[in-house]
Design a protein around this motif. Sequence first.
Motif, PDB file in Angstrom:
ATOM      1  N   PRO A 232       0.811  -1.227   0.000  1.00 57.94           N
ATOM      2  CA  PRO A 232       0.000   0.000   0.000  1.00 57.94           C
ATOM      3  C   PRO A 232       0.844   1.277   0.000  1.00 57.94           C
ATOM      4  O   PRO A 232       0.554   2.212  -0.748  1.00 57.94           O
ATOM      5  N   SER A 233       1.869   1.311   0.819  1.00 64.56           N
ATOM      6  CA  SER A 233       2.722   2.500   0.885  1.00 64.56           C
ATOM      7  C   SER A 233       3.439   2.733  -0.436  1.00 64.56           C
ATOM      8  O   SER A 233       3.502   3.870  -0.927  1.00 64.56           O
ATOM      9  N   ASP A 234       3.976   1.673  -1.028  1.00 65.62           N
ATOM     10  CA  ASP A 234       4.676   1.808  -2.306  1.00 65.62           C
ATOM     11  C   ASP A 234       3.732   2.290  -3.401  1.00 65.62           C
ATOM     12  O   ASP A 234       4.112   3.113  -4.251  1.00 65.62           O
ATOM     13  N   ALA A 235       2.499   1.788  -3.397  1.00 68.59           N
ATOM     14  CA  ALA A 235       1.531   2.193  -4.412  1.00 68.59           C
ATOM     15  C   ALA A 235       1.189   3.675  -4.283  1.00 68.59           C
ATOM     16  O   ALA A 235       1.155   4.416  -5.281  1.00 68.59           O
ATOM     17  N   VAL A 236       0.942   4.121  -3.044  1.00 67.64           N
ATOM     18  CA  VAL A 236       0.619   5.534  -2.811  1.00 67.64           C
ATOM     19  C   VAL A 236       1.780   6.423  -3.238  1.00 67.64           C
ATOM     20  O   VAL A 236       1.592   7.438  -3.937  1.00 67.64           O
ATOM     21  N   HIS A 237       2.998   6.063  -2.862  1.00 67.65           N
ATOM     22  CA  HIS A 237       4.153   6.887  -3.206  1.00 67.65           C
ATOM     23  C   HIS A 237       4.452   6.850  -4.703  1.00 67.65           C
ATOM     24  O   HIS A 237       4.937   7.848  -5.270  1.00 67.65           O
ATOM     25  N   ALA A 238       4.159   5.729  -5.357  1.00 75.38           N
ATOM     26  CA  ALA A 238       4.366   5.659  -6.804  1.00 75.38           C
ATOM     27  C   ALA A 238       3.448   6.645  -7.528  1.00 75.38           C
ATOM     28  O   ALA A 238       3.886   7.375  -8.434  1.00 75.38           O
TER      29      ALA A 238
END
Length: 316
Positions: free
Chosen positions: A258-264
């Motif tokens: 989830p964090s990686d998706a948001v930051h991407a």
Amino acid sequence: MPTGLVALLDDISVIAKAAAATIDDVGVAAAKAGTKAAGVVIDDAAVTPSYVTEFTPERELPIIWKITKGSLKNKLLILLPAALLLSQFLPWAITPLLMLGGLYLCYEGAEKVLEKLGGEHHGETLADPITDMAEFERERVTGAVRTDFILSAEIMAIALGEVSAEPLLSRALILALVAVVITIGVYGTVALIVKMDDIGLHMVENRRTAAARAVGRGLLHAMPRLLSVLSVVGTAAMLWVGGQIVIHGMHELGLHGPSDAVHAVQHAVEAVSGVLGGVLGWLTNAVLSGVAGIILGTGIALMLHKVFKVQTGAEA
């Protein structure tokens, strides 16, 4: 004897300089930690005015003072000792506890959205007649202090993260300073907001110049709109902050998706936004965190009310 006195004075001077340097260091560290928590501070200031609606003007400041005292107790008597103990002995427990607080914020925000969309109300709401004003006031203060506890926990956790390398005493002083300054700043601002209409009325009735009376009328007209905006901002803030806490907590626990998706998505928006990249990137992160918050909060609300048939207390 004079030599001994001079030596003593020299020692006192050295100690005083060391103490002054320590105080300066604490002040700088507190300012840095408080700045890091600015987003949550804004959320706290946006949420609180909704708890003071439906009261007579003479009760507004006493209610804010009750909430302020509750906030100081939250920070200084509960969260500060807990933060120090956890950071010293159980640092791994901080993230899961913060995630529980984040889920609570998601639930509160989602429940308000569901009720606005025509969902079932749980507990007393502002749409219901108030039969016992003293009890209503007690419930509103309790609700405000309960929400403040979660936001204060996030503020203290952010501040703790900035000073975790400091010695225990310095850590305690910095966190205490952050707690007091932020609480005074937040609830001082809230007091000004909720008394804005009274200030406007005073200017209309007592100022001699036309310009001052025009400003007073402007404050009177702006107050209802401002409270409506703050109510929306406060609900959005619960969802944004709650979702962000949970996503960040999952990242800290090793669940990076989830964090990686948001930051991407955030970085993609920043890359195509030019000079507005910073602002639009932050806004993207906030919106996605809010979406996560409304999904999590709605799930919790449906589980509590439809499956377990839980009835909550008064709602704002």
